[in-house]
Design an enzyme around this catalytic site. Structure first.
Site, PDB file in Angstrom:
ATOM      1  N   HIS A 211      50.773 -26.042 -54.322  1.00 37.91           N
ATOM      2  CA  HIS A 211      50.762 -27.452 -53.900  1.00 37.91           C
ATOM      3  C   HIS A 211      49.424 -27.801 -53.235  1.00 37.91           C
ATOM      4  O   HIS A 211      48.833 -28.848 -53.537  1.00 37.91           O
ATOM      5  CB  HIS A 211      51.929 -27.692 -52.935  1.00 37.91           C
ATOM      6  CG  HIS A 211      51.880 -29.017 -52.247  1.00 37.91           C
ATOM      7  ND1 HIS A 211      52.147 -30.207 -52.890  1.00 37.91           N
ATOM      8  CD2 HIS A 211      51.612 -29.349 -50.961  1.00 37.91           C
ATOM      9  CE1 HIS A 211      52.029 -31.208 -52.023  1.00 37.91           C
ATOM     10  NE2 HIS A 211      51.705 -30.713 -50.839  1.00 37.91           N
ATOM     11  N   HIS A 216      46.412 -31.021 -53.402  1.00 40.06           N
ATOM     12  CA  HIS A 216      45.579 -31.645 -52.368  1.00 40.06           C
ATOM     13  C   HIS A 216      44.076 -31.468 -52.544  1.00 40.06           C
ATOM     14  O   HIS A 216      43.305 -32.406 -52.356  1.00 40.06           O
ATOM     15  CB  HIS A 216      45.936 -31.077 -50.983  1.00 40.06           C
ATOM     16  CG  HIS A 216      47.193 -31.644 -50.413  1.00 40.06           C
ATOM     17  ND1 HIS A 216      47.282 -32.947 -49.984  1.00 40.06           N
ATOM     18  CD2 HIS A 216      48.406 -31.088 -50.204  1.00 40.06           C
ATOM     19  CE1 HIS A 216      48.518 -33.180 -49.531  1.00 40.06           C
ATOM     20  NE2 HIS A 216      49.219 -32.066 -49.646  1.00 40.06           N
ATOM     21  N   GLU A 256      50.221 -38.057 -50.193  1.00 38.36           N
ATOM     22  CA  GLU A 256      51.231 -37.294 -50.939  1.00 38.36           C
ATOM     23  C   GLU A 256      51.700 -37.992 -52.225  1.00 38.36           C
ATOM     24  O   GLU A 256      51.851 -37.349 -53.242  1.00 38.36           O
ATOM     25  CB  GLU A 256      52.446 -36.991 -50.062  1.00 38.36           C
ATOM     26  CG  GLU A 256      52.204 -35.950 -48.986  1.00 38.36           C
ATOM     27  CD  GLU A 256      51.923 -34.532 -49.510  1.00 38.36           C
ATOM     28  OE1 GLU A 256      52.153 -34.262 -50.707  1.00 38.36           O
ATOM     29  OE2 GLU A 256      51.446 -33.714 -48.708  1.00 38.36           O
ATOM     30  N   SER A 275      51.302 -32.177 -57.958  1.00 40.15           N
ATOM     31  CA  SER A 275      51.778 -30.793 -57.981  1.00 40.15           C
ATOM     32  C   SER A 275      53.261 -30.720 -58.324  1.00 40.15           C
ATOM     33  O   SER A 275      53.887 -29.688 -58.184  1.00 40.15           O
ATOM     34  CB  SER A 275      51.513 -30.115 -56.628  1.00 40.15           C
ATOM     35  OG  SER A 275      52.328 -30.689 -55.630  1.00 40.15           O
TER      36      SER A 275
HETATM   37  N1  HBI Z   1      52.436 -29.474 -42.345  1.00 39.82           N
HETATM   38  N2  HBI Z   1      51.476 -27.535 -43.109  1.00 39.82           N
HETATM   39  C1  HBI Z   1      51.837 -28.803 -43.324  1.00 39.82           C
HETATM   40  N3  HBI Z   1      51.592 -29.354 -44.536  1.00 39.82           N
HETATM   41  C2  HBI Z   1      51.915 -30.639 -44.790  1.00 39.82           C
HETATM   42  O1  HBI Z   1      51.656 -31.149 -45.898  1.00 39.82           O
HETATM   43  C3  HBI Z   1      52.544 -31.397 -43.789  1.00 39.82           C
HETATM   44  C4  HBI Z   1      52.799 -30.770 -42.554  1.00 39.82           C
HETATM   45  N4  HBI Z   1      53.394 -31.467 -41.589  1.00 39.82           N
HETATM   46  C5  HBI Z   1      53.760 -32.872 -41.732  1.00 39.82           C
HETATM   47  C6  HBI Z   1      53.438 -33.419 -43.065  1.00 39.82           C
HETATM   48  N5  HBI Z   1      52.886 -32.704 -43.981  1.00 39.82           N
HETATM   49  C7  HBI Z   1      53.732 -34.823 -43.493  1.00 39.82           C
HETATM   50  O2  HBI Z   1      55.037 -34.900 -43.963  1.00 39.82           O
HETATM   51  C8  HBI Z   1      53.569 -35.963 -42.523  1.00 39.82           C
HETATM   52  O3  HBI Z   1      54.567 -35.882 -41.540  1.00 39.82           O
HETATM   53  C9  HBI Z   1      52.217 -36.091 -41.923  1.00 39.82           C
HETATM   54 FE    FE Z   2      51.256 -31.847 -49.142  1.00 36.89          FE
END
Ligand code: HBI
Ligand code: FE
Length: 364
Positions: A211, A216, A256, A275
């Protein structure tokens, strides 16, 4: 505009939620991986959404260096759990400025990556945005993006740094929205390093290296997208819980699950879409509602779980009812900046790239 302080303590200390001021402050996130019960209840929507978009699972258990959810495909596999801990241990002990250790991925892990790589790269030519088309071949040339090789985070981080100044930091699992978004203020993306379970290569209940690297990373090499992401990160520093939730929702509908306009076509740039081929196909079909990106609207967009529409595809997927279409990343950045200025925060911030510190300004 006067710079109040770039130090650790000053007058705003205590009046707003703590936020990192210097790069090494991010080291304190390392072990703060979400655990069920505490912060997670507040962010449950996002977490379960995260889980849902990649699988049919609903989050049920601890994240902490263990497998989230008893129905995680790896939950009953002691060898997988041990391997995942071995890899997350790197993130646990990682310190800012140090190289991220390479992982000697096993043939089985590489085969899992290969299955995802093959499937997604079939979709990219028609589904991904033009920035992705430009960058992906560069990742192949410079970072070992191949079906038979899992790229190493440090090599990818070096590449991103050359392109936009973004860097990667290894992370044990899901961070709180606040910590995760705060990282963006420093142009830091927290990336997992472990890979999903081999039994279900096209299916994962949590972010994994597929992913992060396939979804990303390509966009963080684009300057406008990097600016856009940092804008959300800067707005998140010291934001109230309420405003943070709005920013996390904006993040969700852009980084996302964002779509963008290209002439008379609509393409995908969101990592959750790029992804997850199931949702990717759905998002680009005529089925879901699509609206022009407007942060003040996206921030308040509600996602009642009952409105999710399952699609039946190999690998599974639960999809959103609405997507937001950006005109361009520049335009999206300007809009997020205006939105951020409308939030109530008694100071403003800017990032000093020379010192890798946040400067706090006493007027907006
Ligand atoms: N933590 N490691 C990680 N990766 C993410 O993509 C991620 C996260 N924490 C919160 C988040 N994404 C999102 O869902 C938002 O809450 C910012
Ligand atoms: Fe993500």
């Amino acid at each position: 505009v006067k710079v109040i302080s770039t130090g650790v303590s000053d007058s705003i200390e205590g009046s707003v939620p703590w936020f990192p001021r210097k790069m090494s402050d991010l080291d304190s996130f390392a072990e703060k991986v979400l655990e069920m019960g505490e912060d997670l209840s507040k962010h449950q929507f996002f977490m379960s959404r995260y889980i849902l978009h990649m699988s049919h699972l609903v989050l049920t258990a601890h994240f902490h260096s263990s497998i989230p959810g008893s129905d995680h495909p790896g939950a009953q596999d002691p060898a997988y759990r041990a391997r995942r801990s071995e890899i997350t241990n790197i993130a646990k002990t990682y310190r800012s400025g140090h190289p991220i250790p390479d992982i000697a991925y096993t043939p089985s892990e590489i085969a899992t990556w290969g299955a995802v790589f093959r499937r997604l790269t079939l979709m990219f030519p028609t589904a991904a945005c033009r920035e992705h088309h430009y960058i992906f071949p560069l990742l192949v040339q410079n970072c070992g993006y191949r079906e038979d090789n899992i790229p190493q985070l440090q090599q990818v981080s070096n590449f991103l740094k050359d392109c936009t100044g973004f860097t990667l930091r290894p992370v044990m699992g899901l961070l709180t929205s606040r910590d995760f978004l705060n990282g963006f203020a420093f142009r830091v993306f927290h990336s997992t390093q472990y890979i999903r379970h081999h039994s279900k290569p096209l299916y994962t209940p949590e972010p994994d290296v597929c992913h992060e690297l396939l979804g990303h990373v390509p966009l963080f090499a684009d300057p406008d997208f990097a600016d856009f992401s940092q804008e959300i990160g800067l707005a998140s520093l010291g934001a109230t819980d309420e405003d943070l939730e709005k920013l996390a929702t904006i993040y969700w509908f852009t980084v996302e699950f964002g779509l963008c306009r290209e002439g008379d076509k609509v393409k995908a740039y969101g990592a959750g879409l790029l992804s997850s081929f199931g949702e990717l196909e759905y998002a680009l079909s005529d089925a879901p509602e699509k609206r022009p990106f407007d942060p003040s609207k996206a921030a308040l967009q509600k996602y009642p779980v009952t409105e999710y529409q399952p699609v039946s595809v190999a690998g599974g997927g639960i999809v959103a009812v609405v997507y937001f279409i950006a005109e361009s990343f520049k335009d999206a950045k300007d809009k997020v900046r205006d939105f951020a200025a409308s939030l109530k925060r008694p100071f403003s911030v800017r990032y000093n790239a020379y010192t890798q510190t946040i400067e706090v300004l006493d007027s907006k």
